[in-house]
Design an enzyme around this catalytic site. Structure first.
Site, PDB file in Angstrom:
ATOM      1  N   ARG A  16     -60.263 -53.561 123.343  1.00  0.00           N
ATOM      2  CA  ARG A  16     -60.988 -52.290 123.501  1.00  0.00           C
ATOM      3  C   ARG A  16     -62.502 -52.515 123.576  1.00  0.00           C
ATOM      4  O   ARG A  16     -63.208 -51.749 124.238  1.00  0.00           O
ATOM      5  CB  ARG A  16     -60.664 -51.344 122.338  1.00  0.00           C
TER       6      ARG A  16
ATOM      7  N   LYS B 129     -47.184 -44.048 114.382  1.00  0.00           N
ATOM      8  CA  LYS B 129     -47.739 -42.682 114.316  1.00  0.00           C
ATOM      9  C   LYS B 129     -46.620 -41.708 114.678  1.00  0.00           C
ATOM     10  O   LYS B 129     -46.612 -41.084 115.747  1.00  0.00           O
ATOM     11  CB  LYS B 129     -48.935 -42.554 115.258  1.00  0.00           C
TER      12      LYS B 129
ATOM     13  N   GLY C 215     -53.508 -48.863 121.537  1.00  0.00           N
ATOM     14  CA  GLY C 215     -54.295 -49.954 120.975  1.00  0.00           C
ATOM     15  C   GLY C 215     -53.414 -51.040 120.402  1.00  0.00           C
ATOM     16  O   GLY C 215     -53.594 -52.237 120.681  1.00  0.00           O
TER      17      GLY C 215
ATOM     18  N   GLY D  88     -51.893 -42.549 122.227  1.00  0.00           N
ATOM     19  CA  GLY D  88     -51.729 -41.099 122.088  1.00  0.00           C
ATOM     20  C   GLY D  88     -52.341 -40.371 123.270  1.00  0.00           C
ATOM     21  O   GLY D  88     -51.771 -39.418 123.799  1.00  0.00           O
TER      22      GLY D  88
HETATM   23  N1  LIG Z   1     -40.149 -50.013 111.847  1.00  0.00           N
HETATM   24  C1  LIG Z   1     -41.444 -49.949 111.575  1.00  0.00           C
HETATM   25  N2  LIG Z   1     -41.863 -49.671 110.322  1.00  0.00           N
HETATM   26  C2  LIG Z   1     -43.195 -49.630 110.048  1.00  0.00           C
HETATM   27  N3  LIG Z   1     -44.174 -49.846 110.955  1.00  0.00           N
HETATM   28  C3  LIG Z   1     -43.797 -50.118 112.205  1.00  0.00           C
HETATM   29  C4  LIG Z   1     -42.435 -50.181 112.582  1.00  0.00           C
HETATM   30  N4  LIG Z   1     -42.379 -50.489 113.898  1.00  0.00           N
HETATM   31  C5  LIG Z   1     -43.645 -50.621 114.321  1.00  0.00           C
HETATM   32  N5  LIG Z   1     -44.517 -50.413 113.316  1.00  0.00           N
HETATM   33  C6  LIG Z   1     -45.980 -50.520 113.347  1.00  0.00           C
HETATM   34  O1  LIG Z   1     -46.536 -49.627 114.279  1.00  0.00           O
HETATM   35  C7  LIG Z   1     -47.887 -50.020 114.466  1.00  0.00           C
HETATM   36  C8  LIG Z   1     -48.391 -49.535 115.791  1.00  0.00           C
HETATM   37  O2  LIG Z   1     -48.168 -48.141 115.884  1.00  0.00           O
HETATM   38  P1  LIG Z   1     -49.057 -47.135 116.762  1.00  0.00           P
HETATM   39  O3  LIG Z   1     -50.460 -47.120 116.241  1.00  0.00           O
HETATM   40  O4  LIG Z   1     -48.298 -45.875 116.786  1.00  0.00           O
HETATM   41  O5  LIG Z   1     -49.058 -47.843 118.205  1.00  0.00           O
HETATM   42  P2  LIG Z   1     -50.157 -47.714 119.387  1.00  0.00           P
HETATM   43  O6  LIG Z   1     -51.542 -48.014 118.809  1.00  0.00           O
HETATM   44  O7  LIG Z   1     -49.754 -48.738 120.387  1.00  0.00           O
HETATM   45  O8  LIG Z   1     -50.052 -46.295 119.893  1.00  0.00           O
HETATM   46  C9  LIG Z   1     -47.901 -51.525 114.324  1.00  0.00           C
HETATM   47  O9  LIG Z   1     -48.907 -51.881 113.402  1.00  0.00           O
HETATM   48  C10 LIG Z   1     -46.499 -51.867 113.810  1.00  0.00           C
HETATM   49  O10 LIG Z   1     -46.493 -52.786 112.746  1.00  0.00           O
HETATM   50  O1  LIG Z   2     -56.013 -46.064 118.312  1.00  0.00           O
HETATM   51  C1  LIG Z   2     -56.077 -44.991 118.918  1.00  0.00           C
HETATM   52  O2  LIG Z   2     -55.006 -44.354 119.421  1.00  0.00           O
HETATM   53  P1  LIG Z   2     -53.578 -45.050 119.768  1.00  0.00           P
HETATM   54  O3  LIG Z   2     -53.102 -45.787 118.520  1.00  0.00           O
HETATM   55  O4  LIG Z   2     -52.723 -43.862 120.092  1.00  0.00           O
HETATM   56  O5  LIG Z   2     -53.819 -45.959 120.944  1.00  0.00           O
HETATM   57  C2  LIG Z   2     -57.387 -44.304 119.201  1.00  0.00           C
HETATM   58  O6  LIG Z   2     -58.481 -45.084 118.776  1.00  0.00           O
HETATM   59  C3  LIG Z   2     -57.389 -42.928 118.511  1.00  0.00           C
HETATM   60  O7  LIG Z   2     -57.257 -43.111 117.127  1.00  0.00           O
HETATM   61  P2  LIG Z   2     -56.582 -41.943 116.240  1.00  0.00           P
HETATM   62  O8  LIG Z   2     -55.125 -41.842 116.639  1.00  0.00           O
HETATM   63  O9  LIG Z   2     -56.783 -42.385 114.807  1.00  0.00           O
HETATM   64  O10 LIG Z   2     -57.329 -40.660 116.560  1.00  0.00           O
END
Ligand SMILES: Nc1ncnc2c1ncn2[C@@H]1O[C@H](COP(=O)(O)OP(=O)(O)O)[C@@H](O)[C@H]1O
Ligand SMILES: O=C(OP(=O)(O)O)[C@H](O)COP(=O)(O)O
Length: 438
Positions: A39, A217, A375, A399
């Site tokens: 990023r 998330k 991310g 997101g």
């Molecule tokens: N079964 C699980 N239990 C807890 N955490 C998980 C599980 N599967 C994936 N994760 C966690 O989800 C995190 C990423 O989630 P998220 O922020 O939603 O993804 P992104 O940033 O790609 O949108 C990673 O740090 C990973 O360790």
């Molecule tokens: O990591 C981010 O989003 P992402 O995990 O959905 O890619 C962005 O920096 C937004 O962060 P936020 O979901 O805490 O508002």
């Protein structure tokens, strides 16, 4: 109405002007060091283009989700250090968001200088639901552009705002949304590129169109399924959110991530899927662990009996199992369009990275358009040894890209478009804010 772009701003001339740039520098840290700088790299073209054109660049960004206080664990210092390494330029770091340090550093910034404000989420007003609170913070941010520090500079130097934080455009936050009403505002190149690629997924994507969802998330992402069901042919569900689905189907999930209050929502999704349209494919086996740790004991169990293993109901699911990996891999390779957001498991621990690795590998073997968003998802593919070039597009926003694909309005983009129409008296408001905060 389209937003004005960085090129419009550069054409207008930025030498000597303060330009506030909202970037997404929300990078993973390990022992206080940036673990994946994707990023940061993606944010640099806009920042350096402005600095090269003589702007006084004030970068605003968030890191993680601190609870509105200055928690050193969420300091942007490691990001500032990495930015300096990558650019070979001095990157100043204010120790606050709009306080004495930010005001002084901003006022003393030379032409072509780069200043990073401390994590905007250290100020509780950044993410406040109260519009007046956010507006007050945005006015203080805008005021940082108002005084060049030179006694000759009257009236206040006309500042500008560039939103290049694609990963945060879905947030109605002060530094993303409210600020755009106060200064002449422009869309950064990263945001423009992201919207360009993602628009190919919202028109008539080649089918089958498969969406792979995972990550942690959970409630954020459960909400997007509603709309994705009308657009995608198949949804593959992994990561933390899969347990809410399994629970909704009547399975025990032990100590796995679970959003109990979302069970009715998920039940409704499953019902809709059964009635036709989109297929929801859930895992059939899970890697259940004794604890959330790299060296936790673990075993593969079928979804019907996740609590029947050595650790009973205290076991937690940290990855999809081998049978699921094969099934997901086949779905992905058959697809003509794939969008993937969210790791399939806790990929940071090697023992639980297999599901994420299989999904990444399958995407590289697909002949269709492949887009990775998020991310952590982007960090995961790099950490697992894949190269950005093996995918059609790696989006910096998870997101944000999901909400775009859902067809939801993105507050950060709307605010830029409104700013273009001259919404209120944007420039006057910026000037007023500058006066108020001076
Ligand atoms: N079964 C699980 N239990 C807890 N955490 C998980 C599980 N599967 C994936 N994760 C966690 O989800 C995190 C990423 O989630 P998220 O922020 O939603 O993804 P992104 O940033 O790609 O949108 C990673 O740090 C990973 O360790
Ligand atoms: O990591 C981010 O989003 P992402 O995990 O959905 O890619 C962005 O920096 C937004 O962060 P936020 O979901 O805490 O508002």
């Amino acid at each position: 109405m389209t937003a004005k772009t960085l090129d419009d701003l550069l054409e207008a001339g930025v030498a000597g002007r303060h330009v506030l740039v909202r970037s997404d520098l929300n990078v993973p840290l390990e022992d206080g060091v940036v673990a994946d700088d994707g990023r940061i790299r993606a944010s640099l073209p806009v920042i350096t283009a402005l600095a090269d054109a003589g702007a006084r660049v004030v970068v605003m960004a968030h890191l993680g989700r601190p609870k509105g206080t200055a928690d050193p664990a969420y300091s942007l210092r490691p990001a500032a250090e990495r930015m300096a390494e990558l650019t070979g330029r001095k990157v100043r770091l204010a120790t606050d968001v709009t306080g004495a340090s930010a005001r002084e550093e901003s006022a003393n910034l030379p032409d072509g200088g780069i200043l990073l404000l401390e994590n905007v989420r250290f100020d509780p007003r950044e993410t406040s639901k109260d519009e007046a609170e956010r507006a007050a913070l945005a006015a203080e941010m805008a005021a940082l552009t108002g005084d060049s520090g030179s006694s000759e500079s009257a009236p206040a130097t006309q500042g500008a705002y560039v939103d290049d934080a694609f990963g945060a455009v879905h947030r109605r936050h002060a530094s993303v949304y409210d600020i755009a009403g106060l200064l002449p505002s422009y869309q950064g190149g990263l945001v423009s590129r992201e919207l360009d690629v993602l628009s190919r997924l919202t028109g008539e994507p080649d089918r089958p169109y498969v969406v792979v969802l995972g990550g942690s998330k959970v409630s954020d992402k459960l909400a997007v399924i509603d709309n994705l069901m009308d657009r995608a042919d198949t949804l593959l569900i992994g990561g933390g959110m899969l347990f809410t689905f399994l629970k909704a189907q009547g399975h025990e999930v032990g100590a796995s991530l679970l959003e109990e209050d979302q069970i009715p929502v998920v039940t409704e999704y499953l019902k809709r899927a059964e009635e036709g349209g989109c297929r929801i494919v859930l895992p059939t086996d899970i890697v259940m662990a004794s604890a959330f740790a790299a060296d936790a004991e673990h075993e593969v169990l079928p979804v019907e009996s996740l609590t029947s293993g050595a650790h009973g109901a205290s076991a937690l699911g940290l990855d999809i199992g081998p049978e699921t990996r094969v099934a997901f891999g086949e779905e992905i390779r058959r697809a003509e369009t794939v969008f993937w957001n969210g790791p399939m498991g806790v990929f940071e621990f090697e023992a639980f990275a297999h599901g994420t690795r299989t999904v990444a590998q399958s995407l590289t073997e697909s002949t269709g358009l492949t887009v990775v968003g998020g991310g952590d998802s982007a960090a995961a593919v790099r950490a697992l040894g894949f190269d950005d070039g093996q995918f059609g597009h790696i989006s910096t926003g998870g997101g944000a890209s999901l909400e775009y694909l859902e067809g939801k309005p993105l507050p950060g983009i709307d605010a830029l478009e409104r700013s273009t129409t001259g919404h209120g008296t944007a420039q006057d408001a910026g000037h007023d804010a500058a006066q108020a905060g001076a």
